[in-house]
Scaffold this active site. Sequence first.
Site, short mmCIF file in Angstrom:
data_model
loop_
_atom_site.label_atom_id
_atom_site.label_comp_id
_atom_site.label_asym_id
_atom_site.label_seq_id
_atom_site.Cartn_x
_atom_site.Cartn_y
_atom_site.Cartn_z
N HIS A 206 -5.50 3.35 -0.79
CA HIS A 206 -5.01 2.65 0.39
C HIS A 206 -5.30 3.55 1.59
O HIS A 206 -4.97 4.74 1.53
CB HIS A 206 -3.49 2.49 0.36
CG HIS A 206 -2.94 1.72 -0.81
ND1 HIS A 206 -2.60 2.30 -1.99
CD2 HIS A 206 -2.65 0.41 -0.94
CE1 HIS A 206 -2.11 1.37 -2.81
NE2 HIS A 206 -2.13 0.22 -2.21
N GLU A 209 -3.89 1.81 6.99
CA GLU A 209 -3.08 0.59 6.92
C GLU A 209 -2.21 0.43 8.18
O GLU A 209 -2.28 -0.57 8.86
CB GLU A 209 -2.20 0.63 5.66
CG GLU A 209 -1.36 -0.63 5.46
CD GLU A 209 -0.56 -0.63 4.16
OE1 GLU A 209 -0.56 0.42 3.47
OE2 GLU A 209 0.08 -1.64 3.85
ZN ZN Z 1 -1.47 -1.87 -2.38
#
Ligand code: ZN
Length: 368
Positions: A206, A209
């Site tokens: 990730h 974000e």
């Molecule tokens: Zn996720």
Amino acid sequence: MFWPKTEIWTAEVVYTGFGTPMRKGGVAVQGAHVVAQGSLEELQARFSEAEVIRKGKALLPPPANAHTHLDLSLLPRYRGPFQGFIPHVMAHRERRGIEGAKEGLRRLAESGAGAFGDIVFKDEVMDFLLSESPLPGVAYYEVFSPDPREAEEVYTQVKAKILGWKRREGQVRVGLSPHAPYSVSPPLLARLAAFAKAEGIPLMIHAAESPDEVEFFLKGTGFFRAFFDRMGLTWEAPGLTPIRHLHRLGVLGPGTTLVHGVQVDEEEVALLAETGTRLVLCPRSNEGLEVGLPPLELYARYGLEFGLGTDSLASSPDLDVKNEALALWDRLDPRLLVRALARGGYRALGLPTPRITRGSGKALVHFI
Ligand code: ZN
């Protein structure tokens, strides 16, 4: 002799899994099989008796849900600022695990997904997916370890686990997921990336974000600083954005799939394209956590193909990845979205894309 009647199935966008998605395309179906695919005009000329059936917005092979956390499927859904999300998951951690993963996998299969990329937090969930998943996919073992003093020990443990699971690979492959640039210390991230590259293990992370993440990398302040302080962790901001930080540590490249990519500038998009880094977008989760939307036009301009993922039921309303494309339907050329559901997702996972072609069973044809 009996010939089954021919039907021509069409939709706003028709994609067979290869080539370019078509605006005026279709597939001809006789009985249980596809007998031809092509432009609607060609098909109508060839099968003049056939009934043309409009199937809606899109016709495509089974879509890939390229980013899930199936083990979070029994958590209540969180909506609100990103800062509240990690505490929400932590507060419900007893509901995370094998039962959630079973429920999530059931829902995923029900949604018609043809493959998945799942982030696996517990060993028992990895065992379950490797031995029981009816769907192909990649199960990425998740690593959280922000304290650089633990890097060596965690690396040794993770490596042994991954190599052990790898021997049991079948239609589910084993991958590795350092959770995020802020939750895995730089020395550990660099070692995990080098290990994954050397062993050909797919990596998913990730990144970029929330705006908080960027602030923490550039200035060392904000939400993550407070979080680190509470955990008694030290942090020296690298003075680089998360994507550039990952590049410096050798994490970007064709074996790596980046999830989210919301907070990126043009130079970073170019960097992702240049390094061949794969990308998965989760727009509904991003909207639910109020972090904005990824720069779709910019990705399109750099020819960066992406897959789509629902993220978990803790931040998303369902596990049907087709709804991610629908959420963006008016914001981007729908042909790019339909391709993202199929080829983009399978490529992000390093899996072959199913193709609708002459002889395919009609069950391979999915609709939105
Ligand atoms: Zn996720």
